[in-house]
Design a protein around this motif. Structure first.
Motif, short mmCIF file in Angstrom:
data_model
loop_
_atom_site.label_atom_id
_atom_site.label_comp_id
_atom_site.label_asym_id
_atom_site.label_seq_id
_atom_site.Cartn_x
_atom_site.Cartn_y
_atom_site.Cartn_z
N GLN A 61 0.82 -1.20 0.00
CA GLN A 61 0.00 0.00 0.00
C GLN A 61 0.86 1.26 0.00
O GLN A 61 0.57 2.24 -0.70
N THR B 103 -1.41 -8.15 -4.38
CA THR B 103 -1.78 -7.32 -5.53
C THR B 103 -3.21 -7.59 -5.98
O THR B 103 -3.98 -6.66 -6.23
N ARG C 120 -5.80 -8.36 -2.03
CA ARG C 120 -5.89 -7.23 -1.12
C ARG C 120 -6.18 -5.92 -1.83
O ARG C 120 -7.04 -5.14 -1.40
N HIS C 121 -5.48 -5.65 -2.95
CA HIS C 121 -5.56 -4.32 -3.54
C HIS C 121 -6.33 -4.26 -4.86
O HIS C 121 -6.56 -3.17 -5.37
#
Length: 523
Positions: A210, A239, A242-243
């Motif tokens: 992050q 990657t 989570r994001h």
């Protein structure tokens, strides 16, 4: 509709009250890895999830395959809590396997392509894997091992995977329960198996990634390291799950092919080891490559020297972030806005990832300026080592700290510098030499493109230091020692042998293979 299976994290060596505190501070999402991924599938189904050698997959397309693989594994009798090993090159199959095992509530054990039969046997046995997913080139080796390992019931080959229906309903797991085993590439007699929970992996390690995303920016991450490595675990788990970013992959690192992939896929983040960046910088195609999409290059896995950092900044025209970390449970990195003078440090610890202390032999915190062992504890802390209680006794403390075996020092501004490993020393006539210190000094020589130092046996002194160097132009041992003397390095630390190479060899985890260099230097 999901059904819940609770995986009890009774083997977690981090006190439960610490995990609860980190959750209360908002460091944990409180969801399993597949559940985090599924949320992105629902919100952005048409977003590109993966770009690899075979093309592109959207989140919806990836999820369809994940569910079919999960149903296939469940049909083989693989259930929540079971370990599934994978040995796959970087590509969609690696991500599908990771997420499918998470969807059934299992524990995935990825290990890099290139591990020999001895290491594969050790990993499969110690992990208790009930199934292995491999690419066709490793099918025969793994099927042979299956006959030796009673608990390994199934070998699934990606060219003919066992598939089920795409309406498979995922298991909702305990987010503090086990999710993944990371394989160390350290100096133990056999690789360490480090068990991570869903929260620690997706959120603790996720907080590290992050910080690499500029405000308002996107994440299109090209991982040059194997996704099966510790650094590579930030691929599918972080990657994607989570994001919700885009993962750019190539099955095998090649500097020229990587440059062409950057032009085509336009990644924002480039993640690898310093040697890989040096290879790309020196490649003749680099000046003509479209690198304008890059926002961050993040070298990790080895010491970053100042010349390489500056060469990356000039060649890629973006922020250079130096990453320090290991499978054992530590991470620290420089920030996007740190001045260039700080880039060879490991940056300042992020409490959302790990608290870091430099300690003496009795684990007492040391003041700024004092060298000691790096110990870490925080949201990314793994649960335990698997299959070796001696490691838990040696490297874990009752209050949750991980002893890394690395040596470091904090400065007055809180920046950490890693100065070597307790074990990684060359002992010449009773004097200890840190190869990392000598490598940093040699790397400043204008003719040196890459360097690694190793000890070679010597009947008189016990060991002597050999510098293994990739040079531009002619370089002699006298050139190196004269340079080091002029820059103040103690004479006893000077290398006594020089091995000139076209490139440094890399091991399956993407790091410099010092065992290969020792053999070459000894020969």
């Amino acid at each position: 509709m999901e059904f819940r299976v609770t995986v009890v994290a009774s083997g977690d060596l981090v006190p439960a009250e610490l995990r609860a505190r980190w959750a209360a501070q908002g460091y944990y999402a409180g969801q399993g890895i597949y559940q985090l991924f599924a949320a992105h599938v629902r919100s952005t189904p048409d977003r590109t999830a993966i770009i690899d050698d075979d093309g592109e997959l959207t989140y919806a397309e990836l999820d369809s395959q994940v569910r079919r693989w999960a149903a296939g594994l469940a049909g083989l009798g693989v259930t929540a809590g079971d370990t599934v090993a994978t040995q796959l090159p970087n590509g969609r199959h690696t991500c599908i396997a990771d997420l499918a095992v998470a969807a059934i509530g299992g524990v995935v054990l990825p290990y890099p392509v290139g591990r020999g039969v001895k290491e594969a046997r050790s990993l499969l046995t110690r992990s208790g894997a009930v199934a292995a997913i491999v690419d066709p080139t490793h099918a025969v080796q793994t099927q042979t091992l299956q006959r030796e390992i009673p608990g390994l019931r199934h070998v699934v080959v990606t060219s003919a995977p066992v598939l089920g229906e795409s309406d498979f309903q995922a298991v909702a797991v305990d987010p503090d329960g086990p999710a993944r085993m990371l394989v160390s590439s350290g100096s133990e007699s056999e690789p360490k198996l480090v068990l991570y929970s869903h929260n620690a992996l997706a959120c603790g390690r996720g907080a590290f990634v992050q910080r690499l995303i500029p405000p308002g920016g996107e994440l299109r991450a090209l991982f040059l390291l194997p996704l099966a490595s510790s650094f590579g675990s930030n691929g599918s788990t972080v990657t994607l799950a989570r994001h919700g970013g885009t993962l750019v992959l190539q099955s095998k690192f090649d500097a020229g092919a990587t440059l062409r992939l950057i032009s085509r896929a336009q990644p924002t983040h480039l993640i690898g080891v310093p040697t890989m960046f040096r290879m790309m910088i020196d490649h003749p195609d680099r000046p003509a490559t479209d690198l304008t999409s890059l926002r961050v290059v993040a070298p990790g896995g080895a010491q970053l020297d100042a010349p390489t950092a500056e060469a990356c900044r000039l060649a890629f025209d973006c922020a250079v972030v130096n990453v320090y970390g290991s499978a054992d449970g530590v991470n620290c990195h420089t920030a996007l806005d740190d001045p260039p003078s700080r880039v060879t440090s490991a940056g300042r610890p992020n409490p959302a990832v790990a608290e870091i202390v430099v300690a003496d032999d009795h684990l007492r915190p040391q003041p700024a300026g004092a060298v000691g062992e790096i110990i870490a504890r925080g949201p990314m802390s793994p649960m335990r080592y698997v299959g070796n209680e001696d490691l838990n006794a040696r490297y874990r403390t009752p209050d949750g700290w991980v002893r890394t075996g690395d040596l470091g020092v904090f400065d007055e501004d809180g920046y950490l510098t890693v100065v070597g490993r307790r074990k990684d020393v060359v002992i010449r006539g009773g004097a200890n030499i840190s190869p990392a210190e000598v490598e940093q000094a040699i790397s400043a020589h204008p003719a040196v493109r890459d360097v690694a130092c190793v000890g070679v046996p010597d009947p008189l002194m016990g060991e002597r230091l050999c510098a293994c160097v990739v040079a531009s132009g002619t370089l002699t041992l006298e050139d190196v020692t004269t340079f080091l003397g002029a820059h103040g390095l103690d004479r006893f630390k000077h290398p006594e042998r020089l091995l000139l190479l076209d490139s440094l060899p890399l091991n399956p985890a993407g790091k410099v293979a010092k065992d290969v260099l020792r053999a070459q230097a000894t020969a």
